[in-house]
Motif scaffolding. Sequence first.
Motif, PDB file in Angstrom:
ATOM      1  N   ASP A 254       0.836  -1.212   0.000  1.00  0.00           N
ATOM      2  CA  ASP A 254       0.000   0.000   0.000  1.00  0.00           C
ATOM      3  C   ASP A 254       0.864   1.253   0.000  1.00  0.00           C
ATOM      4  OD1 ASP A 254      -2.367  -1.231  -0.041  1.00  0.00           O
ATOM      5  OD2 ASP A 254      -2.937  -0.828   2.037  1.00  0.00           O
ATOM      6  N   VAL A 255       1.870   1.245   0.871  1.00  0.00           N
ATOM      7  CA  VAL A 255       2.746   2.406   1.010  1.00  0.00           C
ATOM      8  C   VAL A 255       3.557   2.595  -0.267  1.00  0.00           C
ATOM      9  CG1 VAL A 255       4.704   3.341   2.304  1.00  0.00           C
ATOM     10  CG2 VAL A 255       2.883   2.164   3.523  1.00  0.00           C
ATOM     11  N   PHE A 256       3.868   1.485  -0.927  1.00  0.00           N
ATOM     12  CA  PHE A 256       4.729   1.501  -2.106  1.00  0.00           C
ATOM     13  C   PHE A 256       4.006   2.020  -3.348  1.00  0.00           C
ATOM     14  CE2 PHE A 256       7.318  -0.477  -5.442  1.00  0.00           C
ATOM     15  CZ  PHE A 256       8.577  -0.143  -4.972  1.00  0.00           C
ATOM     16  N   LYS A 257       2.694   1.745  -3.426  1.00  0.00           N
ATOM     17  CA  LYS A 257       1.962   2.010  -4.663  1.00  0.00           C
ATOM     18  C   LYS A 257       1.048   3.218  -4.537  1.00  0.00           C
ATOM     19  CE  LYS A 257       0.156  -1.109  -8.060  1.00  0.00           C
ATOM     20  NZ  LYS A 257      -0.206  -0.727  -9.134  1.00  0.00           N
ATOM     21  N   PRO A 258       1.426   4.334  -5.153  1.00  0.00           N
ATOM     22  CA  PRO A 258       0.563   5.512  -5.051  1.00  0.00           C
ATOM     23  C   PRO A 258      -0.719   5.304  -5.859  1.00  0.00           C
ATOM     24  CG  PRO A 258       2.694   6.046  -6.054  1.00  0.00           C
ATOM     25  CD  PRO A 258       2.593   4.565  -5.991  1.00  0.00           C
ATOM     26  N   PRO A 259      -1.853   5.814  -5.376  1.00  0.00           N
ATOM     27  CA  PRO A 259      -3.089   5.703  -6.154  1.00  0.00           C
ATOM     28  C   PRO A 259      -3.012   6.573  -7.406  1.00  0.00           C
ATOM     29  CG  PRO A 259      -3.458   6.990  -4.154  1.00  0.00           C
ATOM     30  CD  PRO A 259      -2.048   6.512  -4.107  1.00  0.00           C
ATOM     31  N   LYS A 260      -3.804   6.207  -8.405  1.00  0.00           N
ATOM     32  CA  LYS A 260      -3.754   6.903  -9.700  1.00  0.00           C
ATOM     33  C   LYS A 260      -4.115   8.381  -9.596  1.00  0.00           C
ATOM     34  CE  LYS A 260      -3.197   3.669 -13.182  1.00  0.00           C
ATOM     35  NZ  LYS A 260      -2.154   3.018 -12.360  1.00  0.00           N
TER      36      LYS A 260
ATOM     37  N   VAL B 138      -5.151  18.641   3.037  1.00  0.00           N
ATOM     38  CA  VAL B 138      -5.550  17.516   3.872  1.00  0.00           C
ATOM     39  C   VAL B 138      -6.527  16.636   3.080  1.00  0.00           C
ATOM     40  CG1 VAL B 138      -7.558  18.655   4.937  1.00  0.00           C
ATOM     41  CG2 VAL B 138      -6.257  16.956   6.241  1.00  0.00           C
ATOM     42  N   GLY B 139      -6.541  15.334   3.356  1.00  0.00           N
ATOM     43  CA  GLY B 139      -7.523  14.434   2.741  1.00  0.00           C
ATOM     44  C   GLY B 139      -7.334  14.184   1.265  1.00  0.00           C
ATOM     45  N   GLN B 140      -6.121  14.398   0.783  1.00  0.00           N
ATOM     46  CA  GLN B 140      -5.866  14.211  -0.653  1.00  0.00           C
ATOM     47  C   GLN B 140      -4.575  13.406  -0.798  1.00  0.00           C
ATOM     48  OE1 GLN B 140      -6.717  16.269  -3.933  1.00  0.00           O
ATOM     49  NE2 GLN B 140      -5.333  14.721  -4.715  1.00  0.00           N
ATOM     50  N   PRO B 141      -4.609  12.292  -1.555  1.00  0.00           N
ATOM     51  CA  PRO B 141      -3.370  11.541  -1.736  1.00  0.00           C
ATOM     52  C   PRO B 141      -2.337  12.388  -2.482  1.00  0.00           C
ATOM     53  CG  PRO B 141      -5.276  10.315  -2.561  1.00  0.00           C
ATOM     54  CD  PRO B 141      -5.742  11.698  -2.278  1.00  0.00           C
ATOM     55  N   VAL B 142      -1.125  12.382  -1.971  1.00  0.00           N
ATOM     56  CA  VAL B 142      -0.042  13.152  -2.580  1.00  0.00           C
ATOM     57  C   VAL B 142       1.095  12.196  -2.905  1.00  0.00           C
ATOM     58  CG1 VAL B 142       1.684  14.959  -2.205  1.00  0.00           C
ATOM     59  CG2 VAL B 142      -0.626  15.243  -1.287  1.00  0.00           C
TER      60      VAL B 142
ATOM     61  N   MET C  36       7.111   8.189  -3.264  1.00  0.00           N
ATOM     62  CA  MET C  36       6.377   7.777  -2.078  1.00  0.00           C
ATOM     63  C   MET C  36       5.071   8.557  -2.048  1.00  0.00           C
ATOM     64  SD  MET C  36       8.337   9.428   1.132  1.00  0.00           S
ATOM     65  CE  MET C  36       7.652  10.828   1.959  1.00  0.00           C
ATOM     66  N   TRP C  37       4.140   8.105  -1.243  1.00  0.00           N
ATOM     67  CA  TRP C  37       2.876   8.835  -1.180  1.00  0.00           C
ATOM     68  C   TRP C  37       2.297   8.758   0.209  1.00  0.00           C
ATOM     69  CZ3 TRP C  37      -2.385   7.451  -0.582  1.00  0.00           C
ATOM     70  CH2 TRP C  37      -2.610   6.087  -0.361  1.00  0.00           C
ATOM     71  N   PHE C  38       1.362   9.661   0.458  1.00  0.00           N
ATOM     72  CA  PHE C  38       0.692   9.695   1.757  1.00  0.00           C
ATOM     73  C   PHE C  38      -0.608  10.454   1.589  1.00  0.00           C
ATOM     74  CE2 PHE C  38       3.723  13.201   1.452  1.00  0.00           C
ATOM     75  CZ  PHE C  38       2.864  14.291   1.573  1.00  0.00           C
ATOM     76  N   GLU C  39      -1.482  10.310   2.556  1.00  0.00           N
ATOM     77  CA  GLU C  39      -2.682  11.136   2.606  1.00  0.00           C
ATOM     78  C   GLU C  39      -2.763  11.704   4.006  1.00  0.00           C
ATOM     79  OE1 GLU C  39      -6.293   9.372   1.057  1.00  0.00           O
ATOM     80  OE2 GLU C  39      -7.499  10.739   2.285  1.00  0.00           O
ATOM     81  N   ALA C  40      -2.570  13.004   4.103  1.00  0.00           N
ATOM     82  CA  ALA C  40      -2.602  13.650   5.413  1.00  0.00           C
ATOM     83  C   ALA C  40      -4.034  13.670   5.928  1.00  0.00           C
ATOM     84  CB  ALA C  40      -2.057  15.069   5.313  1.00  0.00           C
ATOM     85  N   THR C  41      -4.197  13.453   7.231  1.00  0.00           N
ATOM     86  CA  THR C  41      -5.545  13.397   7.799  1.00  0.00           C
ATOM     87  C   THR C  41      -5.788  14.514   8.812  1.00  0.00           C
ATOM     88  OG1 THR C  41      -4.668  11.818   9.396  1.00  0.00           O
ATOM     89  CG2 THR C  41      -5.879  10.917   7.516  1.00  0.00           C
TER      90      THR C  41
END
Length: 312
Positions: free
Chosen positions: A91-97, A129-133, A165-170
Amino acid sequence: MNQGFKFFPDQASKFAVEVDTLYFVMLGLAVFFALLIFSLIYIFAVRYRRRSEDEVPQQIPGMLKLELLWSGIPFVLVMGIFWWGATLYFDVFKPPKDAMEIYVVGKQWMWYVQHPTGQREINELHVPVGQPVKLTMTTEDVIHSFFIPAFRVKKDVVPGRYTTMWFEATKTGKYHLFCAEYCGTEHSGMRGTVVVMDPPEYQDWLSGGAATEPLEVVGERKFQHYACQTCHANVAGARGPTLVGLFGKTVTLEDGSTVVVNEEYIRESVLNPNAKIAKGYKPVMPTFKGQVTEVELLQITAYIKSLAAGGN
Ligand code: CUA
């Protein structure tokens, strides 16, 4: 920002909660078994101690059921942890489209951040916030590592290639950003701040400040500056392949193999043009290694990307 002493950084991303849950479950299991084993050692030591000088202990021939049980339980537990950890890792490895893209270039000793809309920052990263980056990262010099403890994400930034890398801040707020790979004298000073904002606030931030040009506009200028268009002209018989509509496509190479045109391929083709020659073309392109900076490469790539999307 963290105030005072804390055992754990803030939990400010989706991964933070997931990583911590896994961590505490593993910690709990380890503590449980450590206590169990140590208690049993003491209990058995007392209970089965030798009571007289000539005592001969009763021989135990083994017990299949017990052996299976104490092999089976740890096996199931360990496989469970493996499955859980691997799922999370992927999950951490694969950023969403649909992730928003931001570029990061490490340099002794600072972080350079480039937004596609043109904004640039040093040692700061503003995200909604709330957006995959998704971060696409590289470095001008040595290995650095981009680490945001509150998001529980860390990735090495390696010369000569892109890592993502990617993350979604909450949670909105300000969080630490560190370099987590020893990179020279001022490694410890190579840190910054991640600012997580509400989307409207983020839009304000994007539109405010110094007037900026979108990345692809700067990229087009660099493209002309390095005279790329003399060969990569969008006409029949040009010396180099046209770049219009190229990004994201699969290209056949001279040796018959294929390659998908992505950031990595463009980067390689600029710095090491003869590595992968498109079918039907000659290896005549000179290298731009040492001339083009990593930041310029990102700009040029953004321009080539825009040629695929807009198709002008
Ligand atoms: Cu960059 Cu340590």
